[in-house]
Design a protein around this motif. Structure first.
Motif, PDB file in Angstrom:
ATOM      1  N   LEU A  74       6.616   3.765  -3.552  1.00 20.10           N
ATOM      2  CA  LEU A  74       7.393   2.637  -4.068  1.00 20.10           C
ATOM      3  C   LEU A  74       8.709   2.452  -3.332  1.00 20.10           C
ATOM      4  O   LEU A  74       9.102   1.321  -3.007  1.00 20.10           O
ATOM      5  CB  LEU A  74       7.645   2.822  -5.567  1.00 20.10           C
ATOM      6  CG  LEU A  74       8.505   1.745  -6.238  1.00 20.10           C
ATOM      7  CD1 LEU A  74       7.873   0.374  -6.087  1.00 20.10           C
ATOM      8  CD2 LEU A  74       8.745   2.077  -7.698  1.00 20.10           C
ATOM      9  N   ASP A  75       9.423   3.534  -3.035  1.00 24.14           N
ATOM     10  CA  ASP A  75      10.714   3.409  -2.344  1.00 24.14           C
ATOM     11  C   ASP A  75      10.546   2.764  -0.970  1.00 24.14           C
ATOM     12  O   ASP A  75      11.366   1.927  -0.559  1.00 24.14           O
ATOM     13  CB  ASP A  75      11.373   4.786  -2.207  1.00 24.14           C
ATOM     14  CG  ASP A  75      11.867   5.325  -3.538  1.00 24.14           C
ATOM     15  OD1 ASP A  75      12.193   4.499  -4.409  1.00 24.14           O
ATOM     16  OD2 ASP A  75      11.900   6.551  -3.721  1.00 24.14           O
ATOM     17  N   ALA A  76       9.493   3.151  -0.250  1.00 18.49           N
ATOM     18  CA  ALA A  76       9.238   2.551   1.063  1.00 18.49           C
ATOM     19  C   ALA A  76       8.854   1.085   0.924  1.00 18.49           C
ATOM     20  O   ALA A  76       9.239   0.249   1.749  1.00 18.49           O
ATOM     21  CB  ALA A  76       8.130   3.328   1.784  1.00 18.49           C
ATOM     22  N   VAL A  77       8.112   0.735  -0.128  1.00 16.90           N
ATOM     23  CA  VAL A  77       7.737  -0.663  -0.365  1.00 16.90           C
ATOM     24  C   VAL A  77       8.977  -1.500  -0.687  1.00 16.90           C
ATOM     25  O   VAL A  77       9.133  -2.627  -0.191  1.00 16.90           O
ATOM     26  CB  VAL A  77       6.700  -0.761  -1.500  1.00 16.90           C
ATOM     27  CG1 VAL A  77       6.422  -2.222  -1.838  1.00 16.90           C
ATOM     28  CG2 VAL A  77       5.402  -0.063  -1.103  1.00 16.90           C
ATOM     29  N   LEU A  78       9.864  -0.974  -1.514  1.00 22.49           N
ATOM     30  CA  LEU A  78      11.097  -1.687  -1.830  1.00 22.49           C
ATOM     31  C   LEU A  78      11.959  -1.888  -0.587  1.00 22.49           C
ATOM     32  O   LEU A  78      12.608  -2.927  -0.423  1.00 22.49           O
ATOM     33  CB  LEU A  78      11.882  -0.916  -2.900  1.00 22.49           C
ATOM     34  CG  LEU A  78      11.278  -0.917  -4.314  1.00 22.49           C
ATOM     35  CD1 LEU A  78      12.025   0.068  -5.213  1.00 22.49           C
ATOM     36  CD2 LEU A  78      11.320  -2.319  -4.906  1.00 22.49           C
ATOM     37  N   GLU A  79      11.974  -0.892   0.283  1.00 24.43           N
ATOM     38  CA  GLU A  79      12.719  -1.005   1.537  1.00 24.43           C
ATOM     39  C   GLU A  79      12.142  -2.121   2.403  1.00 24.43           C
ATOM     40  O   GLU A  79      12.880  -2.901   3.017  1.00 24.43           O
ATOM     41  CB  GLU A  79      12.662   0.336   2.276  1.00 24.43           C
ATOM     42  CG  GLU A  79      13.581   0.431   3.469  1.00 24.43           C
ATOM     43  CD  GLU A  79      13.506   1.805   4.110  1.00 24.43           C
ATOM     44  OE1 GLU A  79      14.519   2.514   4.131  1.00 24.43           O
ATOM     45  OE2 GLU A  79      12.409   2.177   4.598  1.00 24.43           O
ATOM     46  N   LEU A  80      10.805  -2.195   2.453  1.00 22.68           N
ATOM     47  CA  LEU A  80      10.149  -3.267   3.200  1.00 22.68           C
ATOM     48  C   LEU A  80      10.465  -4.631   2.586  1.00 22.68           C
ATOM     49  O   LEU A  80      10.714  -5.603   3.310  1.00 22.68           O
ATOM     50  CB  LEU A  80       8.634  -3.033   3.214  1.00 22.68           C
ATOM     51  CG  LEU A  80       7.774  -4.161   3.800  1.00 22.68           C
ATOM     52  CD1 LEU A  80       8.166  -4.455   5.238  1.00 22.68           C
ATOM     53  CD2 LEU A  80       6.292  -3.782   3.722  1.00 22.68           C
ATOM     54  N   GLN A  81      10.478  -4.707   1.264  1.00 25.78           N
ATOM     55  CA  GLN A  81      10.782  -5.970   0.609  1.00 25.78           C
ATOM     56  C   GLN A  81      12.194  -6.443   0.945  1.00 25.78           C
ATOM     57  O   GLN A  81      12.428  -7.624   1.220  1.00 25.78           O
ATOM     58  CB  GLN A  81      10.624  -5.805  -0.912  1.00 25.78           C
ATOM     59  CG  GLN A  81      10.790  -7.097  -1.708  1.00 25.78           C
ATOM     60  CD  GLN A  81      12.242  -7.430  -2.024  1.00 25.78           C
ATOM     61  OE1 GLN A  81      13.051  -6.516  -2.246  1.00 25.78           O
ATOM     62  NE2 GLN A  81      12.584  -8.703  -2.015  1.00 25.78           N
ATOM     63  N   CYS A  82      13.146  -5.511   0.962  1.00 26.70           N
ATOM     64  CA  CYS A  82      14.536  -5.854   1.273  1.00 26.70           C
ATOM     65  C   CYS A  82      14.655  -6.380   2.705  1.00 26.70           C
ATOM     66  O   CYS A  82      15.343  -7.368   2.959  1.00 26.70           O
ATOM     67  CB  CYS A  82      15.426  -4.627   1.070  1.00 26.70           C
ATOM     68  SG  CYS A  82      17.179  -4.921   1.396  1.00 26.70           S
TER      69      CYS A  82
END
Length: 406
Positions: free
Chosen positions: A247-255
């Protein structure tokens, strides 16, 4: 990008053409001195440079020979320009460059590209590497002073973009489910921007829009973010498979993607990878359903437009509809989720609309770690498009079971 031979031929035509019309402004002794300096340059390093055909073949011996030649050429040019009127300094530099590169070896461009690339990849150096880095930095510095670097704009651009994409891809590949943008930002600040300021910020560089410090920072931010998003898009299937741990990596990609808007490229790439890696007879139905649910969740975190989300997941739904055991696996999944929800403290059945609604793709939890029954049910029923179609399929399955028992 042009091959080295074309680069030098263009150099001879452009620089020499400008200089010839003003030859009368160059003193005879200066011409003689600069011609001798140009001959000395290739006498010193020409044989070693001529044998280079690949950037990774540039040894420390070749780099050192190149440094000595460039250092000597820099000193000879400075001697020739001593006492020269300021208005003629640029003309003398251009004339000397034309003399040098009219007899250039094709391996020289490869050497320069290797030096540019080696300076970009440095993050931290050990004591034995300091001398090697210092020598290559001086070669670049002297070339800037003598106005030679604009001749190699093709190499500069290739090294810049290839270097950024290569570094970012290597960092992202270490672990696809761990955030890495902070590491990339540190490299950008410590290595990339100083490199760009030294090369693109030079007053004679033809990439003049990027001479301003703010423009260089803007270019670095844009290219790094683009490289990061593209690298993560290539790993998106792995991020889905590891969700919610990723999830943290996905949120980073979203940002990052919210700044460069690669939504369409993300959807097209993921759709293609899902078809190739998931929708085949070797994958069991339960696995496909699990990936389908994770895909919906990840795309919600990435805030993909509902139309693109449906476009990505449509092939999975179509494929599952053709499998004879899909309803049975959905029922089993719903049963498991209901049991888990009851164990956690009760379960309230949600209302499922007759038609597939985009609202089911909205984020209901800030970090989207919930596995509540009410979240899973709309995703599973959506495989058949509507509740009535799902119920009909469920009835058919029950009827077949009764026939088998009889």
């Amino acid at each position: 990008a042009h091959p080295p031979a074309v680069v030098f031929e263009r150099c001879k035509l452009s620089i020499h053409g400008v200089v010839v019309c003003r030859m009368g402004d160059v003193a005879t002794h200066q011409r003689t001195s600069l011609r001798r300096a140009a001959d000395d340059f290739w006498d010193a390093c020409g044989e070693k440079v001529e044998r280079i055909d690949r950037a990774d073949h540039v040894s420390e011996e070749v780099a050192l020979a190149l440094f000595r030649s460039v250092d000597r050429a820099h000193c000879q040019l400075a001697d020739a320009m001593r006492g020269t009127d300021g208005s003629k300094v640029g003309q003398l530099r251009a004339y000397f460059a034309a003399l040098v590169f009219s007899g250039a070896r094709t391996g020289f461009a490869i050497c320069i590209e290797s030096i540019l690339a080696s300076l970009m990849t440095v993050m931290s150096v050990t004591r034995p590497q300091l001398e090697r880095i210092r020598i290559r930095s001086l070669v670049l510095q002297y070339m800037c002073v003598m106005d030679w670097l604009p001749i190699f704009n093709d190499q500069v651009q290739r090294v810049l973009f290839n270097g950024i994409f290569s570094y970012v891809k290597n960092v992202c590949s270490i672990s696809c489910d761990v955030p890495c943008l902070n590491t990339i930002d540190s490299w950008k600040t410590c290595v990339l921007i100083p490199w760009m300021q030294a090369v693109l910020g030079h007053e004679r560089c033809s990439l003049s829009p990027f001479q301003d410090a703010q423009a260089i920072h803007c270019l670095a931010d844009t290219v790094v973010l683009e490289a990061f998003v593209r690298s993560r898009i290539e790993q998106l299937y792995e991020l889905i498979a590891e969700f919610p741990e990723s999830l943290d990596a996905v949120l980073e990609l979203q940002c990052a993607n919210s700044r460069i808007h690669e939504h369409k490229q993300l959807a097209l790439s993921l759709r293609s990878r899902l078809r190739r890696r998931l929708l085949h007879p070797g994958a069991n139905t339960t696995q496909i359903i699990d990936v389908y649910i994770s895909t919906c969740r990840v795309l919600r975190v990435l805030q993909q437009p509902p139309a693109l989300l449906n476009a990505v997941t449509a092939p999975i739904r179509t494929y599952l509809q053709k499998r004879h055991d899909t309803v049975r696996c959905i029922v089993a999944s719903l049963t498991n989720e209901m049991s888990a929800a009851m164990t956690d403290g009760g379960c309230q059945l949600p209302c499922v609309d007759e038609t597939l609604d985009d609202e089911m793709f909205l984020v209901h939890d800030d970090r989207v770690k919930s596995t509540a029954f009410g979240e899973i049910l709309p995703m599973l029923v959506s495989i058949y498009g509507s509740k009535s179609v799902f119920v009909d399929e469920y009835r058919i399955m029950l009827a077949e079971r009764l026939e088998d028992r009889q």
